[in-house]
Design an enzyme around this catalytic site. Sequence first.
Site, mmCIF file in Angstrom:
data_model
loop_
_atom_site.group_PDB
_atom_site.id
_atom_site.type_symbol
_atom_site.label_atom_id
_atom_site.label_comp_id
_atom_site.label_asym_id
_atom_site.label_seq_id
_atom_site.Cartn_x
_atom_site.Cartn_y
_atom_site.Cartn_z
ATOM 1 C CG ASP A 335 17.880 -36.730 -8.356
ATOM 2 O OD1 ASP A 335 17.734 -37.449 -7.352
ATOM 3 O OD2 ASP A 335 18.643 -35.751 -8.393
ATOM 4 C CD GLU A 364 14.829 -37.511 -4.579
ATOM 5 O OE1 GLU A 364 15.465 -37.993 -3.631
ATOM 6 O OE2 GLU A 364 15.356 -36.842 -5.484
#
Length: 624
Positions: A335, A364
């Site tokens: 993330d 990400e």
Amino acid sequence: MKMKYLLTLLMSITILSFSHAKGKVSIDRVEPAFWWAGMVNPELQVLVHGENINDLDPSIAYEGVTLEQVIKVENPNYLFLNLKLSETVEPGKFPIQFKRKGKVVFTYDYELKARAKNSANRKGFSNEDVMYLITPDRFANAIPENDHVEGMYEDTDRSDNGKRHGGDLQGIIDNLDYLKGLGFTAIWICPVLESNQVDYSYHGYAITDYYKVDARYGSNEDYVRLVDEAKKRGIKIIMDQVENHAGLNHWWTKDLPTKDWYHSADKAVKPTTNHNRSSLADPYTTPSEKRAFSDGWFVDRMPDLNQSNPLMSKYLIQNSIWWVEYAGLGGIRQDTFSYPDPEFMSDWSRSIMEEYPNFNIVGEEWTSNPALIARWQVGKVNTNGYKCYMPSMMDFPNQEAFVKSLNVSPDESWQDSFGAAHGMLANDFLYVDPYNLVTFMDNHDMARIYDQVNQNYDLYQMAMVYLYTLRGIPQVYYGTEITLSYPENPGDHGGLRIDMPGGWEGDKVNAFTGEGLNEQQKNAQNLIKKLNQYRTKTTALQTGKLVHYYPKNETYVMFRFDEKTKVMTIFNKNADKTELKLDRFNETLKGAKSATDILTGKKYDLSSGVISIEGTSALMLELK
């Protein structure tokens, strides 16, 4: 059942204590709780937490294990033990003795486990796979009894999109056959580690214990069982991890090891990140701008972890490796990849890939600029000398560009509607390996693709055919296979993660069994199934060469091919049926005489030099 989970919670913490003249000494946490013999990296850092623990001096006597350094930080409740494990160290338990003035106060038994066979050679997800994304709280609730767990702040309330709804690990296990039947070979599951926040905890990205599955989902053992059950069906499990921030209720928060464990921990008002993703690559920016990006808190309930602290850095790297080894993961999704300290992310990705050379990690970096994504991939030569070791990244630019192409009207742009998609894909020269990017049309942070195209099923179908034609590793968000929709409020993330129909007892619509699905939903489900089945058996769509032609007259043509198969995909934005002349594509067609629509089985004769395609549609054709 509630008592069972309470006992599990209590039993997971072994407390050793001893009282002496200077006060009570105890151990309540040892992290990681165990490790493995035979790891590539011989270094192991063990965090020991307990009241006044640094008043004692630890020692180890076990062949192949050397206690190289004992680090006593400013907080007396922590010790960090740096161990070195020899190549020949044997699995087994050994005592760590904690002494005071040479006298043993108490002993903690630490274990080195034997590694699973071929663990170091484990294969991560690849462009042979098709990935399914699940928000676990919203997928399926198999054990309602764990909706409430003593000691956990939030219970369930399905009437509120911001509350927990009760999905759990068993719910995923129970529906693995559904996913296998659809043809998925990998599952990315949003974070399942403990997130014991006061509210808005369902999404899992505010972790409060990095070594423990949230009890409302199940246990660590349940997670391993999920991985094992998925493997039996040929499905890899990809763990969603978060190195940038923790949850405010993490057990560290009230007893930080060091003053710099969190960025700005001593400030009454925490600075929020400036979200300036380009700052790390910008040759004209200032050091303060870079710090404002990397050191600011993501939100006020998520403390920003200081990865430049070597103890924190080692803790996070080891935690990621621990989960790969312990659970047998098939990949990691990281993330907010660009937000942590960039040198740490370089060390993090390198350390994992050195331990598991055939593994895969996807990061990400939410930007429409492919240059910012490309700079993270392993092998990329950046002008500022920065090196990272990420095999894969999320392909946000192509998602945004193709959706733009679907939604733009011909009279809104000077170029063809598909100009945005074609132009973005042409940027692949920036990537070291564009075939290892994860591609998608929607995910847990954006409006569902059916809503992005204004609930136009023809455009939805075009989006999915593009996804399966594009190079890379396609990812489908749960419910996308039935055109799951939430058009009411695109800014409501809880609404974007609505419950999977059929995941709760009493649901009138059940995606898993097909009960209550309307004709369109069944068609969408069948579309995804056919695309999955064709892609997983067709190497041309996995590793084959990609060729595309400049869009013309609201049509866009792409080819994927290898020595075995040639696939031609045609996209038509015209409202009416279009006659597409084939002579423009002869250099790639190379004498192909016929074609079969992989979705309908319809045969096409190409000898006439023209192919008809219905208005607002896509054709995926296998050529002969």
